[in-house]
Design a protein around this motif. Structure first.
Motif, PDB file in Angstrom:
ATOM      1  N   THR A   1       6.425  -2.697  -6.462  1.00 50.89           N
ATOM      2  CA  THR A   1       5.228  -2.604  -7.307  1.00 50.89           C
ATOM      3  C   THR A   1       4.161  -3.601  -6.883  1.00 50.89           C
TER       4      THR A   1
ATOM      5  N   ARG B   1       2.442  -2.573  -3.755  1.00 43.26           N
ATOM      6  CA  ARG B   1       1.606  -1.390  -3.934  1.00 43.26           C
ATOM      7  C   ARG B   1       0.363  -1.687  -4.763  1.00 43.26           C
ATOM      8  N   THR B   2       0.496  -2.544  -5.789  1.00 43.99           N
ATOM      9  CA  THR B   2      -0.598  -2.739  -6.737  1.00 43.99           C
ATOM     10  C   THR B   2      -1.175  -4.151  -6.755  1.00 43.99           C
TER      11      THR B   2
ATOM     12  N   THR C   1      -0.704  -3.170   2.523  1.00 41.76           N
ATOM     13  CA  THR C   1       0.529  -2.628   1.946  1.00 41.76           C
ATOM     14  C   THR C   1       0.293  -1.532   0.918  1.00 41.76           C
ATOM     15  N   ALA C   2      -0.853  -1.527   0.252  1.00 40.81           N
ATOM     16  CA  ALA C   2      -1.141  -0.462  -0.722  1.00 40.81           C
ATOM     17  C   ALA C   2      -1.199   0.910  -0.055  1.00 40.81           C
ATOM     18  N   TRP C   3      -1.373   0.924   1.248  1.00 43.88           N
ATOM     19  CA  TRP C   3      -1.488   2.182   1.989  1.00 43.88           C
ATOM     20  C   TRP C   3      -0.143   2.658   2.537  1.00 43.88           C
TER      21      TRP C   3
ATOM     22  N   THR D   1       3.835   3.940   2.687  1.00 40.38           N
ATOM     23  CA  THR D   1       4.629   4.914   1.945  1.00 40.38           C
ATOM     24  C   THR D   1       5.627   4.202   1.037  1.00 40.38           C
ATOM     25  N   ASP D   2       6.098   4.927   0.036  1.00 46.50           N
ATOM     26  CA  ASP D   2       7.128   4.371  -0.841  1.00 46.50           C
ATOM     27  C   ASP D   2       8.359   3.982  -0.038  1.00 46.50           C
TER      28      ASP D   2
ATOM     29  N   LEU E   1       7.726   0.646   1.645  1.00 49.08           N
ATOM     30  CA  LEU E   1       7.704  -0.447   0.680  1.00 49.08           C
ATOM     31  C   LEU E   1       9.124  -0.780   0.219  1.00 49.08           C
TER      32      LEU E   1
END
Length: 304
Positions: free
Chosen positions: A255, A258-259, A280-282, A284-285, A288
């Motif tokens: 999280t 991503r955020t 890192t927000a770009w 993929t899950d 991450l």
């Protein structure tokens, strides 16, 4: 006459230093020739993703002042002085428009210019060296799609003696060893993917690992944090022990990457906030989650 002996001694030291640098320059030339003669065909879409993962966009773009993409970034302040990320657009003079893929590979994985001059390690080639030939080809394909732009060549402002670029040959001999990433067969696919990102293109150790007197990373204290981050900022430890002690769980890390939000609802610091925003927000899950897996599982001190 009393100055004669000290003067001779000083000249002898300078001569010895130049001889050492000359020898290291020869070794560096051998490094330059180590790149393959040909590279695979590059995928610009995958390269654009790698550019986000590697921090290229955030570092080489002066977004705060409306700079063109990759036309040069804002100065990075360190205890050695300030480093200005250069223009890496396809401009033939201000950027890298007249480079070949081999020139690009030597810059990214060996930290040397097309003319063989060493780059300062503010450019994290000591971690990018882990990239594969396909990674380099994909990045190159993506960079070739970047529109040419002027500017971004204001130059570094470094204190003496760090302003003497030839001294980087000594730094490289002490702190740089070209090596591609090798997966650990005893580890999971997710762990190895996370290890590749963290120790390679993600270059997390560039900030989160303590540095010595000359700015070389202390790999025996890999990801233990330090007080020598960009702008002199304190950088926290992100070892498995430190993260678990602070209460970070796997999903918390995913999280945050991503955020930019911590488990307590706070925002990550400005430096890491930029890493999230531009990088890192770009991701993929899956990537991450791989990063979180690697960071939370015990490993060897050198990052293995």
């Amino acid at each position: 006459m009393p100055l004669r002996k000290p003067l001779l001694a000083s000249l002898a030291v300078i001569a010895a230093g130049l001889a050492l640098l000359g020898g290291l320059s020869i070794l560096q030339s051998a490094e330059r020739n180590a790149e393959p003669a040909t590279f695979p065909e590059g995928d610009p879409k995958r390269g654009a993703y790698l550019a986000r993962m590697s921090g290229c966009i955030g570092c080489h773009t002066d977004a705060e002042n409306g700079g063109a993409p990759l036309a040069g970034g804002t100065a990075i302040e360190t205890r050695f002085g300030s480093f200005v990320p250069p223009n890496v657009t396809q401009h033939p003079n201000a950027g890298i428009g007249d480079w070949t893929v081999a020139d690009f590979a030597r810059a990214v994985r060996q930290g040397t210019s097309p003319d063989g001059d060493p780059y300062y390690p503010a450019f994290p080639y000591a971690m990018y060296t882990r990239m594969s030939d396909q990674d380099v080809a994909d990045l190159w394909a993506a960079f070739q799609t970047v529109a040419p732009a002027e500017g971004g060549r204001d130059g570094n402002d470094l204190a003496f003696p760090f302003s003497i670029r030839e001294g980087l040959h000594v730094w490289r001999a002490l702190h740089f060893e070209p090596a591609r990433f090798e997966p650990d067969p005893a580890r999971s696919e997710a762990w190895n993917r996370g290890a590749y990102i963290v120790t390679g293109p993600g270059h997390c150790g560039a900030c989160h690992t303590p540095r010595g007197l000359l700015g070389g990373r202390d790999d025996d204290r890999f990801l233990e944090g330090g007080s020598d981050g960009p702008g002199g900022a304190k950088v926290p430890a992100i070892t498995p022990q430190a993260l678990k002690k602070a209460g970070w769980a796997h999903e918390d890390l995913v999280t945050a990457l991503r955020t930019g939000l911590t488990p307590e609802g706070d925002s990550l610091g400005s430096g890491m906030g930029e890493v999230v925003r531009d990088g890192t927000a770009w991701l993929t899950d899956a990537d991450l989650k791989a990063i979180a897996t690697y960071l939370l599982e015990p490993r060897n001190p050198n990052g293995g």
